[in-house]
Write a protein that holds these residues in place. Structure first.
Motif, PDB file in Angstrom:
ATOM      1  N   SER A  98       0.821  -1.209   0.000  1.00  0.00           N
ATOM      2  CA  SER A  98       0.000   0.000   0.000  1.00  0.00           C
ATOM      3  C   SER A  98       0.858   1.264   0.000  1.00  0.00           C
ATOM      4  CB  SER A  98      -0.950   0.003   1.206  1.00  0.00           C
ATOM      5  OG  SER A  98      -0.235  -0.130   2.411  1.00  0.00           O
TER       6      SER A  98
ATOM      7  N   ASN B 117      -6.760  -2.820   0.363  1.00  0.00           N
ATOM      8  CA  ASN B 117      -6.057  -4.052   0.742  1.00  0.00           C
ATOM      9  C   ASN B 117      -6.535  -4.588   2.087  1.00  0.00           C
ATOM     10  OD1 ASN B 117      -4.587  -3.802  -1.599  1.00  0.00           O
ATOM     11  ND2 ASN B 117      -2.789  -2.914  -0.615  1.00  0.00           N
TER      12      ASN B 117
ATOM     13  N   MET C 176      -5.280   2.840  -0.822  1.00  0.00           N
ATOM     14  CA  MET C 176      -4.795   1.501  -1.135  1.00  0.00           C
ATOM     15  C   MET C 176      -4.849   0.605   0.089  1.00  0.00           C
ATOM     16  SD  MET C 176      -4.012   0.706  -4.227  1.00  0.00           S
ATOM     17  CE  MET C 176      -3.048  -0.764  -3.827  1.00  0.00           C
TER      18      MET C 176
END
Length: 499
Positions: A165, A434, A430
């Motif tokens: 990330s 995730n 991100m």
């Protein structure tokens, strides 16, 4: 010196610009002259010209090493499951539960790492996470009981999890919109060498030495990565965008002494990042990615007791080599996917006379999410169940390769899309993506082995294929109705001026 470059497609000057500044503050002003528009464009380009082309390559190489490491941690564990179960006198199903534990740790670690990278910057997160990975790897190597193993696996995975990330956030820091997909593809392609090499390395070491040596190797790698980041990695966060920069600027504006040197350990709620999933677009892409990546885990996690048992493969080194096709598919698919998403974005933007429609980047995911991903996991289940001998083994290898390519044709453009629409919070968005994906997969994988025992491999993989088709529908809806979906909930989307 930063190289002087011209963007492949510069923002189209408009008489009125409405959006957000790079720091996320509302902007609503009138631009009447081409000179002013040119100044805005130059300031925009300067953000991405801070580093030369060679420096950017070096930065991508460093973050790729850090992104590869957590995938190596997870990938090298699969072929070691039989050895660990024998060593600890337990069943492979019990050992497989540590996969769910590690995925849950990846969820929490990614959220924490991304949240703090937005406040303190990218580099401090790496400098804290990598030592935790090293300590956790050593702990795993010396574990004697399952509770010990699960505890140290949690710490090991937690420490390495920000690599993906935060790495995606770094790509957003240094590459402009029309280059971002290609750079993201290279980053993911390098990281996804893990699924190709980790099972083989883990299997060879486990067979000829011990699975514990594999863990010590990972610990040494984490230490080396820490040294490289500490000595060679420059902070890439966009100047003035970090939370600590804003706090210092606020203190200076208030004439507080030592404001420019202000530093304090602050508590940041990592779960706050999940608020970004209020966005229908981000939620749809996250769920689609979950169902697509799940096919990978459904194939890989029980591979030693499905493909291995079906075709009589007991040598762990050979079993580790069976993971190579899916890893090669990952490695092949990611750069291609990133490049294609850039080309599609540029072509569509030209057709729209300079107008940017972020969801154009997702067009490249349609074919793979509709065919390669679901059909490969379904095919693997049917072939392993009904086709004997070398023919079955070769067909399984083909399914593994197709799945690897297909998964990356979906995940790589999806990651670039998330960074595009949430550029000022790229790492956080991100991590939310995730994190949700890891949480859901950890829950689903906990039921994988019992499901295999109850309904068999073919039906288990059929269910996974059905979920992958649900992911295809979610992506198609996002492409078709993305603009309307973004209007439902505004979580601070990027405008073309700050992309």
């Amino acid at each position: 010196m930063p190289e002087e470059t011209t963007p492949l497609l510069s923002p189209t000057p408009r008489s009125t610009l409405r959006g957000r500044t790079q720091q996320g503050e509302p902007f609503d002003g009138t631009v009447d002259s081409s000179t002013t528009a040119k100044t805005i464009e130059e300031e925009h380009n300067a953000i991405y010209n801070r580093f030369s082309k060679g420096s950017k390559i070096g930065i991508v190489a460093l973050i790729s090493v850090c992104g590869l490491l957590p995938l190596f941690v997870s990938g090298s564990f699969f072929p070691s499951i039989p050895s660990i179960s024998r060593d600890m006198d337990t069943s492979p199903s019990i050992v497989s539960l540590t996969v769910s534990v590690s995925i849950f740790a990846a969820c929490i670690g990614a959220l924490v790492g991304a949240s703090y990278s937005g406040f303190y910057g990218r580099k401090p997160v790496y400098l804290v996470g990598l030592p935790l990975l090293t300590i956790g790897s050593i702990g795993v190597a010396f574990s004697r009981t399952m509770p010990e193993l699960m505890l140290w696996r949690f710490l090991q995975t937690f420490g390495g999890s920000p690599g993906l990330s935060v790495g995606a956030g770094v790509i957003g820091d240094i590459y402009r919109l029309e280059e971002r997909g290609t750079a993201m593809g290279v980053f993911f392609g390098a990281c996804l060498l893990g699924p190709a090499l980790a099972p083989l390395v883990g299997g060879v070491i486990s067979h000829y030495a011990s699975w514990r040596i594999t863990q010590l190797f990972l610990g040494a790698w984490g230490l080396l990565a820490f040294i490289c980041i500490a000595t060679m990695y420059p902070e890439t966060s966009i100047p003035g965008s970090r939370g600590i920069d804003k706090k210092r600027a606020e203190l200076v504006a208030q004439n507080v002494a030592q404001g420019e040197k202000w530093f304090k350990i602050v508590w940041i709620n990592p779960l706050k990042t999940l608020n970004l999933l209020r966005s229908p677009n981000l939620l749809a892409v996250a769920l689609a990615g979950t169902f697509v990546l799940l096919t990978d885990y459904v194939i890989l996690t029980p591979l030693s007791v499905t493909l291995g048992a079906r075709y009589g493969i007991t040598n762990q080194a050979v079993l580790g080599a069976c993971f190579i096709p899916i890893g090669l598919g990952n490695f092949t698919g990611a750069p291609v996917a990133g490049y294609l998403s850039d080309q599609i974005l540029k072509r569509k933007r030209i057709q729209r006379k300079g107008e940017w429609y972020p969801e154009d980047r997702l067009i490249g995911t349609v074919f793979a999410s509709a065919t390669l991903v679901p059909l490969s996991v379904l095919g693997f289940g049917l072939v392993t169940t009904y086709v004997e001998g070398k023919l079955g083994l070769y067909l399984d290898f083909f399914c593994l390769f197709a799945n690897g390519v297909g998964v990356d044709l979906v995940l790589s453009p999806s990651a670039a899309y998330i960074v595009d629409v949430m550029h000022s919070k790229s790492a956080e968005s991100m991590a939310a993506n995730n994190g949700l994906r890891s949480l859901l997969i950890s829950i689903l994988l906990a039921a994988l082995m019992p499901t295999l025992d109850n309904i068999g491999l073919a039906w288990t993989n059929a269910v996974s294929a059905l979920l992958a088709w649900v992911g295809f529908v979610l992506l198609w809806c996002t492409i078709r109705y993305g603009e309307q979906m973004r209007s439902w909930v505004d979580v601070g989307y990027t405008s073309i001026e700050d992309s």
